[in-house]
Structure formats: C-alpha cells, structure tokens
Design a protein around this motif. Structure first.
Motif, PDB file in Angstrom:
ATOM      1  N   LEU A   8      -2.960  10.877   0.275  1.00 10.82           N
ATOM      2  CA  LEU A   8      -2.761   9.442   0.058  1.00 10.82           C
ATOM      3  C   LEU A   8      -3.232   8.632   1.262  1.00 10.82           C
ATOM      4  O   LEU A   8      -3.778   7.533   1.117  1.00 10.82           O
ATOM      5  CB  LEU A   8      -1.284   9.166  -0.226  1.00 10.82           C
ATOM      6  CG  LEU A   8      -0.903   7.777  -0.745  1.00 10.82           C
ATOM      7  CD1 LEU A   8      -1.660   7.452  -2.026  1.00 10.82           C
ATOM      8  CD2 LEU A   8       0.597   7.704  -0.984  1.00 10.82           C
ATOM      9  N   ASP A   9      -3.072   9.192   2.451  1.00 13.52           N
ATOM     10  CA  ASP A   9      -3.471   8.494   3.675  1.00 13.52           C
ATOM     11  C   ASP A   9      -4.981   8.328   3.799  1.00 13.52           C
ATOM     12  O   ASP A   9      -5.456   7.589   4.678  1.00 13.52           O
ATOM     13  CB  ASP A   9      -2.941   9.239   4.906  1.00 13.52           C
ATOM     14  CG  ASP A   9      -1.448   9.039   5.113  1.00 13.52           C
ATOM     15  OD1 ASP A   9      -0.894   8.090   4.524  1.00 13.52           O
ATOM     16  OD2 ASP A   9      -0.826   9.835   5.850  1.00 13.52           O
ATOM     17  N   LEU A  10      -5.738   9.000   2.935  1.00 15.74           N
ATOM     18  CA  LEU A  10      -7.196   8.843   2.955  1.00 15.74           C
ATOM     19  C   LEU A  10      -7.619   7.509   2.344  1.00 15.74           C
ATOM     20  O   LEU A  10      -8.753   7.071   2.525  1.00 15.74           O
ATOM     21  CB  LEU A  10      -7.866   9.996   2.199  1.00 15.74           C
ATOM     22  CG  LEU A  10      -7.651  11.402   2.779  1.00 15.74           C
ATOM     23  CD1 LEU A  10      -8.238  12.452   1.850  1.00 15.74           C
ATOM     24  CD2 LEU A  10      -8.277  11.504   4.171  1.00 15.74           C
ATOM     25  N   LEU A  11      -6.709   6.874   1.621  1.00 13.39           N
ATOM     26  CA  LEU A  11      -6.982   5.569   1.025  1.00 13.39           C
ATOM     27  C   LEU A  11      -6.535   4.456   1.974  1.00 13.39           C
ATOM     28  O   LEU A  11      -5.677   4.671   2.832  1.00 13.39           O
ATOM     29  CB  LEU A  11      -6.237   5.428  -0.306  1.00 13.39           C
ATOM     30  CG  LEU A  11      -6.565   6.426  -1.412  1.00 13.39           C
ATOM     31  CD1 LEU A  11      -5.750   6.099  -2.662  1.00 13.39           C
ATOM     32  CD2 LEU A  11      -8.049   6.428  -1.736  1.00 13.39           C
ATOM     33  N   PRO A  12      -7.103   3.270   1.817  1.00 16.39           N
ATOM     34  CA  PRO A  12      -6.667   2.131   2.649  1.00 16.39           C
ATOM     35  C   PRO A  12      -5.331   1.602   2.136  1.00 16.39           C
ATOM     36  O   PRO A  12      -5.271   0.693   1.303  1.00 16.39           O
ATOM     37  CB  PRO A  12      -7.797   1.112   2.462  1.00 16.39           C
ATOM     38  CG  PRO A  12      -8.368   1.432   1.114  1.00 16.39           C
ATOM     39  CD  PRO A  12      -8.254   2.923   0.966  1.00 16.39           C
ATOM     40  N   ILE A  13      -4.250   2.185   2.616  1.00 14.47           N
ATOM     41  CA  ILE A  13      -2.921   1.860   2.097  1.00 14.47           C
ATOM     42  C   ILE A  13      -2.049   1.236   3.180  1.00 14.47           C
ATOM     43  O   ILE A  13      -2.348   1.316   4.379  1.00 14.47           O
ATOM     44  CB  ILE A  13      -2.211   3.120   1.557  1.00 14.47           C
ATOM     45  CG1 ILE A  13      -1.971   4.123   2.706  1.00 14.47           C
ATOM     46  CG2 ILE A  13      -3.008   3.757   0.436  1.00 14.47           C
ATOM     47  CD1 ILE A  13      -1.077   5.279   2.326  1.00 14.47           C
ATOM     48  N   HIS A  14      -0.973   0.634   2.742  1.00 17.93           N
ATOM     49  CA  HIS A  14       0.078   0.164   3.636  1.00 17.93           C
ATOM     50  C   HIS A  14       1.324   0.976   3.298  1.00 17.93           C
ATOM     51  O   HIS A  14       1.737   1.030   2.141  1.00 17.93           O
ATOM     52  CB  HIS A  14       0.350  -1.333   3.443  1.00 17.93           C
ATOM     53  CG  HIS A  14      -0.802  -2.210   3.821  1.00 17.93           C
ATOM     54  ND1 HIS A  14      -1.156  -2.450   5.127  1.00 17.93           N
ATOM     55  CD2 HIS A  14      -1.699  -2.885   3.052  1.00 17.93           C
ATOM     56  CE1 HIS A  14      -2.206  -3.251   5.157  1.00 17.93           C
ATOM     57  NE2 HIS A  14      -2.563  -3.520   3.908  1.00 17.93           N
ATOM     58  N   THR A  15       1.911   1.604   4.303  1.00 20.69           N
ATOM     59  CA  THR A  15       3.088   2.438   4.079  1.00 20.69           C
ATOM     60  C   THR A  15       4.359   1.619   4.258  1.00 20.69           C
ATOM     61  O   THR A  15       4.525   0.920   5.265  1.00 20.69           O
ATOM     62  CB  THR A  15       3.105   3.628   5.056  1.00 20.69           C
ATOM     63  OG1 THR A  15       1.920   4.406   4.865  1.00 20.69           O
ATOM     64  CG2 THR A  15       4.328   4.501   4.810  1.00 20.69           C
ATOM     65  N   ILE A  16       5.232   1.717   3.277  1.00 13.49           N
ATOM     66  CA  ILE A  16       6.526   1.028   3.333  1.00 13.49           C
ATOM     67  C   ILE A  16       7.609   2.094   3.306  1.00 13.49           C
ATOM     68  O   ILE A  16       7.692   2.881   2.360  1.00 13.49           O
ATOM     69  CB  ILE A  16       6.707   0.074   2.137  1.00 13.49           C
ATOM     70  CG1 ILE A  16       5.587  -0.962   2.127  1.00 13.49           C
ATOM     71  CG2 ILE A  16       8.070  -0.603   2.198  1.00 13.49           C
ATOM     72  CD1 ILE A  16       5.611  -1.860   0.902  1.00 13.49           C
ATOM     73  N   THR A  17       8.415   2.152   4.335  1.00 14.96           N
ATOM     74  CA  THR A  17       9.489   3.142   4.389  1.00 14.96           C
ATOM     75  C   THR A  17      10.782   2.535   3.881  1.00 14.96           C
ATOM     76  O   THR A  17      11.012   1.327   4.034  1.00 14.96           O
ATOM     77  CB  THR A  17       9.690   3.652   5.824  1.00 14.96           C
ATOM     78  OG1 THR A  17       9.952   2.537   6.682  1.00 14.96           O
ATOM     79  CG2 THR A  17       8.443   4.371   6.319  1.00 14.96           C
ATOM     80  N   PRO A  18      11.649   3.358   3.283  1.00 10.14           N
ATOM     81  CA  PRO A  18      12.915   2.825   2.741  1.00 10.14           C
ATOM     82  C   PRO A  18      13.851   2.381   3.854  1.00 10.14           C
ATOM     83  O   PRO A  18      13.744   2.796   4.983  1.00 10.14           O
ATOM     84  CB  PRO A  18      13.496   4.025   1.976  1.00 10.14           C
ATOM     85  CG  PRO A  18      12.854   5.217   2.589  1.00 10.14           C
ATOM     86  CD  PRO A  18      11.483   4.787   3.029  1.00 10.14           C
ATOM     87  N   LEU A  54      -0.865  -1.866  -6.424  1.00 15.32           N
ATOM     88  CA  LEU A  54      -0.793  -0.495  -6.930  1.00 15.32           C
ATOM     89  C   LEU A  54       0.112   0.298  -5.995  1.00 15.32           C
ATOM     90  O   LEU A  54      -0.183   0.439  -4.809  1.00 15.32           O
ATOM     91  CB  LEU A  54      -2.184   0.125  -6.983  1.00 15.32           C
ATOM     92  CG  LEU A  54      -2.290   1.539  -7.554  1.00 15.32           C
ATOM     93  CD1 LEU A  54      -1.767   1.584  -8.987  1.00 15.32           C
ATOM     94  CD2 LEU A  54      -3.733   2.029  -7.499  1.00 15.32           C
ATOM     95  N   ILE A  55       1.214   0.792  -6.527  1.00 18.05           N
ATOM     96  CA  ILE A  55       2.240   1.418  -5.688  1.00 18.05           C
ATOM     97  C   ILE A  55       2.401   2.889  -6.050  1.00 18.05           C
ATOM     98  O   ILE A  55       2.524   3.245  -7.223  1.00 18.05           O
ATOM     99  CB  ILE A  55       3.591   0.694  -5.857  1.00 18.05           C
ATOM    100  CG1 ILE A  55       3.450  -0.779  -5.450  1.00 18.05           C
ATOM    101  CG2 ILE A  55       4.676   1.384  -5.025  1.00 18.05           C
ATOM    102  CD1 ILE A  55       4.678  -1.616  -5.765  1.00 18.05           C
TER     103      ILE A  55
END
Length: 221
Positions: free
Chosen positions: A211-221, A193-194
């Motif tokens: 968004l940072d409140l969710l367990p996410i992985h951040t991908i920067t361009p 889910l992106i």
C-alpha cells in the motif's frame, strides 16, 4: 513420508517441504520421501530427485503425508497421518465432511494452525508475503470491479499476483498505478478512496508495504 501435489487452486505453487529439507531428512535421519510430481510447484521434480526423493503419483506406501491446502476426502486412507491446513479448528462447516471422513478412517490430523509453543503462540503462520499477495490481489480485483461499472481507474494496470514472476515485477506494476494516480488523480466518484488495515502482524505489515507504494496519506486510529 509423502508430499502431496497441490491441486485446490491452479496457481498453488507452494510445497510443505523444500528439496533441502528432503535431503537433510534423508542424510541425517534416514527418512525417505515420496513426492507427487507437479508441473506448477515452485521446486521442480528434478530438484526433489536430486535431493534423494522418489517422484511418483502413488503415495500409498507413506504412513504420513504432508500438504498445504485441504485434501479431498477421497484421498484419505485408513489409519494414516495427514499434516495440512485443514481449516476445521473453528468449526468451518464447509470442511466438516472432510474432518468426518478422517475420523471415520481413524486417521490422525496434524493441523498446522495448532502447532504452538509453550505460550500458545503459533509456530507455523502466514508471513508478510501473504499480506503482499492479498493487497496486490485487492488492487487487481478493485480495478476489475470498477471497470465493469464503467469507471476509469488506475488499478487496471495491476495484474493478479500469480501473473508476476517476482516481487520486484509486482512492485513495478503497482508503481505504474502509482504514477497514474500522481498524474491523473482518482475519479471524483471514488474520492476519497480509503483502505483500512486492522492488526499489526506479519500479514498487516506485508499489506502495508504494498500500500505504501501508492501516493497515500496514512491516518492512525
């Protein structure tokens, strides 16, 4: 001057001037303010009365009227000044009839988006809370959409922003969705889910904070 009651959306609680501003304008500049009553505005009618304003529906005595959202064309009066977000500077077709009416009545429009400094930078713009509200509503809408499609998802635990009494309460709601994701994961149909965020301004920062409140992985361009 007058402050119009917001009525475009039933959840619109904002006001262009808070009671403190009304008090300062009266005490320091002898400017009287007439405020239309509203049962949903963030500040009560009594707070404006205490600040020295007159609270009444009739704004006809006011030569300049402030608002937030678009104003119905039927509200405009000849040769008056109106300050609000008109959403017309980009030629938005849906608001051209409103702009035409203002011109026909020889009114003056103060468009908040065009209040800028010497460098052309906007002085009245959306802050991070707009991004926060937008991100919360995105989760809420996604949850509704997936549920209608018969897909179990953690975003059903998120309410629409207007339903939360405070930012803390909203973050707790997002936190419950985060716990569900950590416990149960995301349906295979949705994975990965992106969420994509463009820009680095105030709205972007607010959206990222939620968004940072969710367990996410951040991908920067």
């Amino acid at each position: 001057m007058g402050i119009r009651r917001e009525d475009k959306n039933r959840w619109e609680r904002r006001s262009p001037l808070i009671p403190q501003h009304v008090r300062e304008l009266k005490q320091e500049h002898s400017i009287e303010t007439v405020v239309q009553p509203s049962p949903i505005r963030s500040f009560s009618d009594d707070e404006y009365l205490d600040a020295g304003a007159t609270v009444q529906d009739d704004l006809s005595p006011c030569p300049i009227i402030f608002a937030i959202k678009e104003i119905p064309s039927s509200f405009f009066e000849q040769k008056k000044t109106y300050a609000f977000f008109s959403h017309t500077i980009k030629g938005q077709q849906y608001n051209m009839p409103m702009l035409k009416k203002l011109m026909e009545l020889e009114c003056q429009l103060i468009e908040y988006e065009r209040i800028v400094d010497s460098q052309g930078k906007r002085l009245i713009a959306f802050g991070k809370y707009a991004g926060m509200a937008g991100m919360i509503d995105t989760f809420w809408a996604l949850g509704k959409k997936l549920s209608r499609e018969g897909i179990d998802n953690p975003f059903t635990l998120v309410e629409q922003t207007v339903q939360y009494e405070s930012l803390e309460a909203a973050k707790m709601g997002i936190g419950r969705a985060a716990q569900a994701i950590e416990r149960d994961g995301i349906a295979a149909l949705l994975s990965p889910l992106i969420f994509g965020i463009a820009g680095y301004g105030n709205v972007s920062k607010g959206a990222q904070e939620i968004l940072d409140l969710l367990p996410i992985h951040t991908i920067t361009p």
